[in-house]
Design a protein around this motif. Structure first.
Motif, short mmCIF file in Angstrom:
data_model
loop_
_atom_site.label_atom_id
_atom_site.label_comp_id
_atom_site.label_asym_id
_atom_site.label_seq_id
_atom_site.Cartn_x
_atom_site.Cartn_y
_atom_site.Cartn_z
N UNK A 121 0.95 -1.24 0.07
CA UNK A 121 0.01 0.10 0.00
C UNK A 121 0.85 1.37 -0.09
N UNK A 122 1.96 1.27 0.91
CA UNK A 122 2.87 2.38 0.75
C UNK A 122 3.54 2.54 -0.64
N UNK A 123 3.68 1.44 -1.42
CA UNK A 123 4.25 1.79 -2.96
C UNK A 123 3.26 2.03 -3.83
N UNK A 124 1.98 1.77 -3.72
CA UNK A 124 0.92 2.23 -4.24
C UNK A 124 0.75 3.89 -4.14
N UNK A 125 0.78 4.10 -2.93
CA UNK A 125 0.62 5.60 -2.43
C UNK A 125 1.62 6.23 -3.17
N UNK A 126 2.84 5.87 -3.13
CA UNK A 126 4.02 6.84 -3.52
C UNK A 126 3.67 6.75 -5.28
N UNK A 127 3.35 5.61 -5.81
CA UNK A 127 2.98 5.77 -7.40
C UNK A 127 2.06 6.61 -7.92
N UNK A 128 1.11 6.95 -6.98
CA UNK A 128 0.12 7.82 -7.55
C UNK A 128 0.16 9.22 -6.53
N UNK A 129 1.27 9.22 -5.82
CA UNK A 129 1.25 10.65 -5.23
C UNK A 129 1.71 11.70 -6.10
N UNK A 130 1.42 12.96 -5.76
CA UNK A 130 1.92 14.15 -6.22
C UNK A 130 3.17 14.51 -5.70
N UNK A 131 4.25 14.57 -6.70
CA UNK A 131 5.68 15.09 -6.09
C UNK A 131 5.69 16.33 -5.56
N UNK A 185 3.41 17.69 -3.51
CA UNK A 185 3.13 17.63 -2.26
C UNK A 185 4.06 17.19 -1.16
N UNK A 186 4.06 18.06 -0.13
CA UNK A 186 5.07 17.71 0.88
C UNK A 186 4.76 16.44 1.50
N UNK A 187 3.62 16.04 1.71
CA UNK A 187 3.12 14.59 2.25
C UNK A 187 3.85 13.41 1.68
N UNK A 188 4.25 13.70 0.38
CA UNK A 188 4.71 12.61 -0.38
C UNK A 188 6.14 12.25 0.03
N UNK A 189 6.80 13.28 0.54
CA UNK A 189 8.08 13.21 0.88
C UNK A 189 8.08 12.47 2.13
N UNK A 190 7.19 12.70 3.12
CA UNK A 190 7.06 12.23 4.25
C UNK A 190 6.66 10.71 4.20
N UNK A 191 5.97 10.18 3.02
CA UNK A 191 5.60 8.79 3.15
C UNK A 191 6.90 8.22 2.37
N UNK A 192 7.57 8.67 1.61
CA UNK A 192 8.72 8.24 1.15
C UNK A 192 9.80 7.87 2.17
N UNK A 193 9.82 8.93 3.26
CA UNK A 193 10.97 8.52 4.36
C UNK A 193 10.40 7.57 5.15
N UNK A 194 9.04 7.40 5.46
CA UNK A 194 8.50 6.31 6.04
C UNK A 194 8.78 4.88 5.51
#
Length: 227
Positions: free
Chosen positions: A112-122, A124-133
């Motif tokens: 689910x984290x990989x899917x969220x990153x695949x469809x995330x808006x680069x 958006x600051x939240x994307x960077x947080x998800x990538x770090x997690x």
């Protein structure tokens, strides 16, 4: 005749002295034999002659018992060493099983984290947080020996890959993985989850050329004549 009683007294006194010395020597020999038996040592050539038959028999029995105890000690030590090794192997297997079960439980979260990153808006600051997690998550799993199974562009291996379908391809040879539907993982030499993939079946076979009508008629005529 007057000196006869004196001589008899000296002989009796001498005999008693000799008997006392002999008893003392026998006691010393017996004490040495007992000490040798307690120490588990065989008597040396100097005092071997002074041992009685009973002491020699006791010494032989003690030596046989010592050898038997040594053999039992070696057997017990070998059995304990085997038990220790077996216990360590069982503990390692239990640890690996527990780690494997935990990883299998966490893999859907990782997907689910990989899917969220695949469809995330680069942007958006939240994307960077998800990538770090996601990176921390992968580092923690890698510490347990988890690693992804290579798929796209690899030759299909039924031991680590699960083919969902085959598709023809003019560019990709037969048996090569074209798409990865779900990433697979392995922990050291154990496959945790096989990769679900799409495999190329190679170039599509050309349809057979149609048979001319005249040849079909000729074949039917020949068959009628043969009948």
């Amino acid at each position: 005749m007057e000196n006869y009683p004196v001589k008899m007294k000296e002989q009796v006194h001498k005999t008693e002295l000799e008997m006392m010395l002999e008893r003392k020597a026998a006691e010393e020999a017996e004490q040495k034999a007992q000490a040798a038996i307690k120490n588990g040592q065989a008597p040396g050539p100097d005092n071997a002659a002074g041992l009685s038959e009973e002491a020699a028999a006791q010494l032989a029995a003690q030596q046989a018992e010592v050898e038997q105890l040594k053999d039992q000690l070696l057997r017990a030590r070998a059995e304990f060493d085997n038990y220790r090794k077996r216990t360590l192997r069982e503990m390692e297997q239990v640890r690996q099983t527990a780690s494997l079960n935990l990883i299998r439980t966490l893999l859907p979260i990782l997907d689910n984290l990989e899917r969220a990153l695949a469809h995330a808006n680069e942007s958006d600051g939240l994307t960077e947080g998800i990538r770090l997690i996601y990176k921390q998550f992968m580092d923690a799993l890698a510490g347990e020996g988890l690693e992804p199974i290579p798929a796209r562009g690899e030759c299909f291996d039924p031991l680590i890959h699960e083919a969902l379908a085959t598709v023809p391809s003019e560019e990709i040879p037969q048996g090569i993985i074209t798409e990865e539907y779900e990433r697979g993982y392995k922990q050291r030499n154990t496959v945790v989850r096989p990769s679900k993939v799409i495999v190329s079946s190679g170039p599509e076979a050309e349809p057979a050329a149609p048979v001319p009508a005249e040849e079909e008629q000729t074949d039917e005529t020949a068959s009628s004549l043969n009948e």
